[in-house]
Design a protein around this motif. Structure first.
Motif, PDB file in Angstrom:
ATOM      1  N   SER A 176       0.816  -1.216   0.000  1.00 37.67           N
ATOM      2  CA  SER A 176       0.000   0.000   0.000  1.00 37.67           C
ATOM      3  C   SER A 176       0.847   1.262   0.000  1.00 37.67           C
ATOM      4  N   LEU A 177       2.141   1.110   0.216  1.00 40.58           N
ATOM      5  CA  LEU A 177       3.034   2.263   0.286  1.00 40.58           C
ATOM      6  C   LEU A 177       3.690   2.516  -1.062  1.00 40.58           C
ATOM      7  N   ARG A 178       3.431   3.658  -1.633  1.00 48.56           N
ATOM      8  CA  ARG A 178       4.101   4.070  -2.874  1.00 48.56           C
ATOM      9  C   ARG A 178       5.123   5.142  -2.520  1.00 48.56           C
ATOM     10  N   PRO A 179       6.352   5.021  -3.012  1.00 46.71           N
ATOM     11  CA  PRO A 179       7.384   6.011  -2.663  1.00 46.71           C
ATOM     12  C   PRO A 179       6.933   7.434  -2.957  1.00 46.71           C
ATOM     13  N   PRO A 180       7.224   8.401  -2.068  1.00 51.85           N
ATOM     14  CA  PRO A 180       6.824   9.795  -2.296  1.00 51.85           C
ATOM     15  C   PRO A 180       7.381  10.318  -3.619  1.00 51.85           C
ATOM     16  N   GLY A 181       6.542  11.023  -4.361  1.00 51.97           N
ATOM     17  CA  GLY A 181       6.991  11.630  -5.606  1.00 51.97           C
ATOM     18  C   GLY A 181       7.030  10.682  -6.789  1.00 51.97           C
ATOM     19  N   ASN A 182       6.686   9.417  -6.582  1.00 49.04           N
ATOM     20  CA  ASN A 182       6.780   8.437  -7.663  1.00 49.04           C
ATOM     21  C   ASN A 182       5.682   8.615  -8.700  1.00 49.04           C
ATOM     22  N   TYR A 183       4.588   9.257  -8.305  1.00 44.16           N
ATOM     23  CA  TYR A 183       3.418   9.341  -9.185  1.00 44.16           C
ATOM     24  C   TYR A 183       3.770   9.969 -10.530  1.00 44.16           C
ATOM     25  N   PHE A 184       4.278  11.193 -10.487  1.00 45.27           N
ATOM     26  CA  PHE A 184       4.572  11.885 -11.743  1.00 45.27           C
ATOM     27  C   PHE A 184       5.826  11.344 -12.419  1.00 45.27           C
ATOM     28  N   LEU A 185       6.854  11.015 -11.646  1.00 45.90           N
ATOM     29  CA  LEU A 185       8.101  10.547 -12.239  1.00 45.90           C
ATOM     30  C   LEU A 185       7.917   9.231 -12.987  1.00 45.90           C
ATOM     31  N   ALA A 186       6.996   8.400 -12.531  1.00 43.12           N
ATOM     32  CA  ALA A 186       6.726   7.139 -13.216  1.00 43.12           C
ATOM     33  C   ALA A 186       5.679   7.293 -14.312  1.00 43.12           C
ATOM     34  N   LEU A 187       4.855   8.341 -14.223  1.00 45.50           N
ATOM     35  CA  LEU A 187       3.770   8.530 -15.175  1.00 45.50           C
ATOM     36  C   LEU A 187       4.244   9.151 -16.479  1.00 45.50           C
ATOM     37  N   ALA A 188       5.196  10.071 -16.418  1.00 45.43           N
ATOM     38  CA  ALA A 188       5.663  10.767 -17.620  1.00 45.43           C
ATOM     39  C   ALA A 188       6.223   9.825 -18.688  1.00 45.43           C
ATOM     40  N   ARG A 222      10.484  16.219 -29.457  1.00 41.87           N
ATOM     41  CA  ARG A 222      11.422  17.115 -28.775  1.00 41.87           C
ATOM     42  C   ARG A 222      10.704  17.921 -27.701  1.00 41.87           C
ATOM     43  N   GLN A 223      11.424  18.287 -26.660  1.00 35.88           N
ATOM     44  CA  GLN A 223      10.812  19.037 -25.560  1.00 35.88           C
ATOM     45  C   GLN A 223      10.209  20.346 -26.048  1.00 35.88           C
ATOM     46  N   GLU A 224      10.882  21.043 -26.982  1.00 32.06           N
ATOM     47  CA  GLU A 224      10.352  22.308 -27.470  1.00 32.06           C
ATOM     48  C   GLU A 224       8.977  22.116 -28.115  1.00 32.06           C
ATOM     49  N   GLU A 225       8.828  21.012 -28.874  1.00 27.29           N
ATOM     50  CA  GLU A 225       7.554  20.725 -29.524  1.00 27.29           C
ATOM     51  C   GLU A 225       6.481  20.425 -28.492  1.00 27.29           C
ATOM     52  N   LEU A 226       6.829  19.607 -27.492  1.00 24.66           N
ATOM     53  CA  LEU A 226       5.857  19.235 -26.471  1.00 24.66           C
ATOM     54  C   LEU A 226       5.513  20.412 -25.568  1.00 24.66           C
ATOM     55  N   ASP A 227       6.494  21.284 -25.301  1.00 21.85           N
ATOM     56  CA  ASP A 227       6.209  22.494 -24.522  1.00 21.85           C
ATOM     57  C   ASP A 227       5.157  23.346 -25.229  1.00 21.85           C
ATOM     58  N   ALA A 228       5.351  23.557 -26.522  1.00 21.96           N
ATOM     59  CA  ALA A 228       4.409  24.373 -27.290  1.00 21.96           C
ATOM     60  C   ALA A 228       3.031  23.718 -27.345  1.00 21.96           C
ATOM     61  N   ARG A 250       3.979  20.011 -12.976  1.00 22.53           N
ATOM     62  CA  ARG A 250       4.944  21.092 -13.205  1.00 22.53           C
ATOM     63  C   ARG A 250       5.664  21.479 -11.914  1.00 22.53           C
ATOM     64  N   GLU A 251       4.984  21.360 -10.804  1.00 26.66           N
ATOM     65  CA  GLU A 251       5.618  21.675  -9.531  1.00 26.66           C
ATOM     66  C   GLU A 251       6.754  20.702  -9.216  1.00 26.66           C
ATOM     67  N   GLN A 252       6.716  19.532  -9.866  1.00 29.22           N
ATOM     68  CA  GLN A 252       7.763  18.548  -9.630  1.00 29.22           C
ATOM     69  C   GLN A 252       8.745  18.470 -10.786  1.00 29.22           C
ATOM     70  N   GLY A 253       8.263  18.581 -12.020  1.00 30.71           N
ATOM     71  CA  GLY A 253       9.132  18.431 -13.181  1.00 30.71           C
ATOM     72  C   GLY A 253       9.506  19.738 -13.850  1.00 30.71           C
ATOM     73  N   ASP A 254       8.741  20.811 -13.576  1.00 28.74           N
ATOM     74  CA  ASP A 254       9.095  22.175 -13.952  1.00 28.74           C
ATOM     75  C   ASP A 254       8.987  22.485 -15.439  1.00 28.74           C
ATOM     76  N   PHE A 258       6.974  17.882 -19.597  1.00 24.84           N
ATOM     77  CA  PHE A 258       6.861  16.852 -18.565  1.00 24.84           C
ATOM     78  C   PHE A 258       5.419  16.746 -18.082  1.00 24.84           C
ATOM     79  N   ALA A 259       4.768  17.884 -17.836  1.00 16.78           N
ATOM     80  CA  ALA A 259       3.385  17.881 -17.364  1.00 16.78           C
ATOM     81  C   ALA A 259       2.449  17.263 -18.401  1.00 16.78           C
ATOM     82  N   PHE A 260       2.694  17.572 -19.671  1.00 12.13           N
ATOM     83  CA  PHE A 260       1.852  17.042 -20.744  1.00 12.13           C
ATOM     84  C   PHE A 260       1.999  15.521 -20.840  1.00 12.13           C
ATOM     85  N   GLU A 261       3.226  15.025 -20.735  1.00  7.76           N
ATOM     86  CA  GLU A 261       3.447  13.583 -20.782  1.00  7.76           C
ATOM     87  C   GLU A 261       2.814  12.888 -19.581  1.00  7.76           C
TER      88      GLU A 261
END
Length: 291
Positions: A176-188, A222-228, A250-254, A258-261
């Protein structure tokens, strides 16, 4: 207002995009180079592995090296070849994908071949070609692909490996324990793989040589494409819930990319219908009827 979901659409689809909205290519073995099918199949593998691992706590998507990935694929190819699960056409594709493939790759991937051995490397390329074929060819279907990946073990229920480890350790490991911060880092990474499937499928409809195909896929991601794309999506199309998820990412990946992925990964798991809607807005897929 949340987007409507058509009746009968499954929110638990294991393959993106679902078969009923995928344009399949006839005779992919002739229309596409073997390297393109293998690249597409490797993307299918990555998407399924990330999807499976995201639903377990015990393993991280970031622990798998290229060497381990190739060995796992090679062993899966041998197992499938011996299992009797594949039909005659699929056996042919598997063997063709593996046949003397190292001769073409040794100049630019000598170290990768040396690490795993010629036989294992060839078997891995055979599996990748098979997965690309099963995903894309008009003679195949999602039912066939599901049969193959189920045999490999990539469609197990969420948490099944966590439960096994909890039983082995007699409760010391708590699933039942998921490491803190793993949600977004594993989801992207999952969202990135899902988007790569869409872009690859789009380019498969416009046959290119393998080097140009892979270059154009990477160029599109590319990140520039995904940012746009992310900024435009937030401004014009995102629901309030989607905007909140992206803001949390975005608060974690900035970065907007990253947020879109992260959002695409979430939708791949929970609402692939919405994922397809979003991707089609950017021209990488055909819009669904009635949308």
């Amino acid at each position: 207002m949340e987007p409507a979901t058509p009746e009968g659409w499954s929110s638990k689809m294991g393959i993106v995009p679902p078969d009923d909205i995928r344009r399949r290519i006839r005779l992919t073995r002739g229309m596409l180079e073997r390297d393109i099918l293998a690249y597409l199949g490797d993307t299918v593998w990555e998407y399924l592995v990330l999807r499976h691992q995201y639903q377990q706590v015990v393993r991280s998507p970031f622990t798998e090296s290229q060497e381990v990935r190739t060995i796992r694929q090679g062993r899966a190819a041998v197992m499938l070849h011996r299992s009797g699960v594949l039909n005659g056409r699929e056996q042919e594709v598997l063997l063709e994908g593996a046949q003397k493939v190292w001769l073409q790759k040794v100049r630019w991937n000598f170290e990768g071949i040396r690490q795993v051995g010629i036989n294992m490397y060839c078997c891995a390329l055979g599996l990748r070609t098979l997965l690309g074929y099963a995903y894309m060819d008009a003679a195949s279907s999602d039912k066939d692909l599901t049969r193959i990946i189920t045999e490999i073990g990539l469609l197990q229920k969420p948490g099944v490996e966590d439960q096994m480890l909890a039983e082995i350790t007699e409760g010391i490991f708590d699933p039942s324990l998921r490491p803190p911060g793993n949600y977004f880092l594993a989801l992207a990474p999952l969202g990135h793989a899902a988007l790569r499937l869409y872009v690859s499928r789009y380019l498969c409809e416009r046959p290119l040589i393998a080097s140009e195909f892979i270059y154009r896929v990477k160029l599109a991601l590319r990140q520039e494409e995904l940012d746009a794309a992310s900024i435009a999506f937030l401004r014009d199309s995102a629901t309030a819930e989607e905007a909140r998820l992206m803001q949390g990412a975005r608060e974690q990946g900035d970065s907007y990319a990253f947020a879109f992925e992260c959002l695409l990964g979430h939708l791949a798991l929970k609402l692939p219908y919405r994922l397809h809607q979003i991707v089609s807005e950017f021209g990488w897929a055909q819009p669904l009827e009635g949308t």
